[in-house]
Design an enzyme around this catalytic site. Structure first.
Site, PDB file in Angstrom:
ATOM      1  N   ASP A 176       0.797  -1.216   0.038  1.00  0.00           N
ATOM      2  CA  ASP A 176      -0.169   0.005  -0.008  1.00  0.00           C
ATOM      3  C   ASP A 176       0.963   1.162  -0.108  1.00  0.00           C
ATOM      4  O   ASP A 176       0.545   2.199   0.764  1.00  0.00           O
ATOM      5  CB  ASP A 176      -0.932   0.131   1.317  1.00  0.00           C
ATOM      6  CG  ASP A 176      -2.114  -1.020   1.152  1.00  0.00           C
ATOM      7  OD1 ASP A 176      -1.742  -2.071   0.261  1.00  0.00           O
ATOM      8  OD2 ASP A 176      -2.768  -1.138   2.141  1.00  0.00           O
ATOM      9  N   GLU A 200      -4.827  -0.845  -1.323  1.00  0.00           N
ATOM     10  CA  GLU A 200      -5.829  -1.005  -0.888  1.00  0.00           C
ATOM     11  C   GLU A 200      -6.976  -0.097  -1.554  1.00  0.00           C
ATOM     12  O   GLU A 200      -6.573   1.167  -1.856  1.00  0.00           O
ATOM     13  CB  GLU A 200      -5.903  -0.356   0.616  1.00  0.00           C
ATOM     14  CG  GLU A 200      -7.188  -0.657   1.164  1.00  0.00           C
ATOM     15  CD  GLU A 200      -7.403  -0.417   2.633  1.00  0.00           C
ATOM     16  OE1 GLU A 200      -8.380  -0.326   3.243  1.00  0.00           O
ATOM     17  OE2 GLU A 200      -6.155  -0.198   3.429  1.00  0.00           O
ATOM     18  N   LYS A 218      -6.615  -4.978  -3.312  1.00  0.00           N
ATOM     19  CA  LYS A 218      -7.223  -5.493  -2.096  1.00  0.00           C
ATOM     20  C   LYS A 218      -8.265  -4.768  -1.421  1.00  0.00           C
ATOM     21  O   LYS A 218      -8.054  -3.582  -1.145  1.00  0.00           O
ATOM     22  CB  LYS A 218      -6.229  -5.917  -1.158  1.00  0.00           C
ATOM     23  CG  LYS A 218      -5.309  -4.863  -0.480  1.00  0.00           C
ATOM     24  CD  LYS A 218      -4.206  -5.440   0.492  1.00  0.00           C
ATOM     25  CE  LYS A 218      -3.561  -4.089   1.213  1.00  0.00           C
ATOM     26  NZ  LYS A 218      -4.473  -3.589   2.270  1.00  0.00           N
ATOM     27  N   THR A 261       0.584   0.710   6.691  1.00  0.00           N
ATOM     28  CA  THR A 261       1.043   1.103   7.990  1.00  0.00           C
ATOM     29  C   THR A 261       1.422  -0.221   8.623  1.00  0.00           C
ATOM     30  O   THR A 261       0.731  -1.317   8.625  1.00  0.00           O
ATOM     31  CB  THR A 261       0.059   2.086   8.682  1.00  0.00           C
ATOM     32  OG1 THR A 261      -1.182   1.289   9.018  1.00  0.00           O
ATOM     33  CG2 THR A 261      -0.201   3.211   7.982  1.00  0.00           C
ATOM     34  N   CYS A 272      -2.193  -2.758   7.910  1.00  0.00           N
ATOM     35  CA  CYS A 272      -2.212  -3.786   6.549  1.00  0.00           C
ATOM     36  C   CYS A 272      -0.791  -4.563   6.701  1.00  0.00           C
ATOM     37  O   CYS A 272      -0.745  -5.540   6.052  1.00  0.00           O
ATOM     38  CB  CYS A 272      -2.218  -2.875   5.164  1.00  0.00           C
ATOM     39  SG  CYS A 272      -3.976  -1.825   5.290  1.00  0.00           S
ATOM     40  N   GLN A 293       8.390 -14.351  21.545  1.00  0.00           N
ATOM     41  CA  GLN A 293       8.082 -15.627  21.718  1.00  0.00           C
ATOM     42  C   GLN A 293       8.652 -16.719  20.969  1.00  0.00           C
ATOM     43  O   GLN A 293       8.162 -17.563  20.137  1.00  0.00           O
ATOM     44  CB  GLN A 293       6.594 -16.051  21.840  1.00  0.00           C
ATOM     45  CG  GLN A 293       5.754 -15.360  23.144  1.00  0.00           C
ATOM     46  CD  GLN A 293       4.544 -15.739  23.251  1.00  0.00           C
ATOM     47  OE1 GLN A 293       4.035 -16.682  23.686  1.00  0.00           O
ATOM     48  NE2 GLN A 293       3.477 -14.702  22.715  1.00  0.00           N
TER      49      GLN A 293
END
Length: 233
Positions: A27, A75, A132, A161, A165, A205
């Site tokens: 984007d 987008e 999209k 961003t 997105c 993690q």
């Protein structure tokens, strides 16, 4: 080959066949990057996003030089907004909403001037461009089929961003089994704390969503690859 990129939380291993690695640019369109666009209408400082253009331009050039796949996303919605859910259309209270006429044409409408990718990162013939209707690049698009057809297994994810997105696309890709690395200085947010939180979440993690690294580390690995290819056997 055993090529790796120095990354967090640990080294990111590239596929033996580099053609299975794609650059995904999310984007980087005028509506989000320039004054008068949708991002500006929402009250954001668009110069924050513009700061990543030089690094992303250099990374894009490196992919092109190696002949590796590049995928751009935009987008946008159809002119009649039939693919824009009311919940998205009516959300927020900015001066402009999706479909409204702005300084660069109708906001987030396919084909309008503001919906185009910025010139510095304009797609070349043969590069995939995904339009999209949602935040993620897999929702209601042919992206999954395109990646499968090309045998792509690894994605370097960039664009704007970071927390919306870009992160959504990376999480979608992770759930589909792709090995993803977010390029830290080739993604940006209107809110610096949101970007940092996203980077921390992605690599938490043991890399629950994927890896992060600066573009310099990617370019260093590409340079090592080119040097190895040029060396006599």
């Amino acid at each position: 080959m055993g090529l790796t990129i120095t990354a967090l939380p640990y080294e990111y291993t590239l596929p033996d066949d580099l053609s299975k690695l794609a650059l995904v640019i999310i984007d980087m369109q005028r509506d989000f990057m320039e004054p008068g666009g949708f991002g500006d209408a929402l009250g954001n400082d668009v110069t924050r996003l513009q700061a990543i253009v030089p690094a992303l331009k250099e990374l894009l050039a490196a992919f092109r030089a190696l002949g590796l796949p590049v995928i751009h996303t935009i987008e946008c919605h159809q002119p009649d907004l039939s693919d824009c859910p009311p919940a998205k259309l009516n959300r927020g209270k900015g001066s402009l909403k999706i479909g409204d006429e702005g300084p660069m044409g109708r906001i987030l409408v396919l084909g309008e001037p503001g919906n185009g990718i910025i010139p510095d990162l304009a797609p070349l013939p043969g590069e995939v461009v995904i339009t999209k209707p949602g935040k993620g690049a897999f929702y209601a698009t042919p992206l999954g089929a395109i990646l499968a057809e090309r045998g792509i297994t690894h994605l370097l994810v960039t664009g704007v961003t970071t927390e919306v997105c870009v992160q959504t696309t990376m999480r979608e890709a992770n759930d589909r089994g792709y090995e993803c690395l977010m390029v830290e200085d080739c993604t940006e947010s209107y809110f610096p704390e949101f970007k940092q939180a996203t980077l921390d979440m992605v690599r938490a993690q043991g890399g629950i969503v994927g890896w992060t690294a600066p573009s310099a580390n990617v370019l260093d690995t590409f340079a090592a690859f080119r040097a190895s290819e040029a060396s006599p056997v």
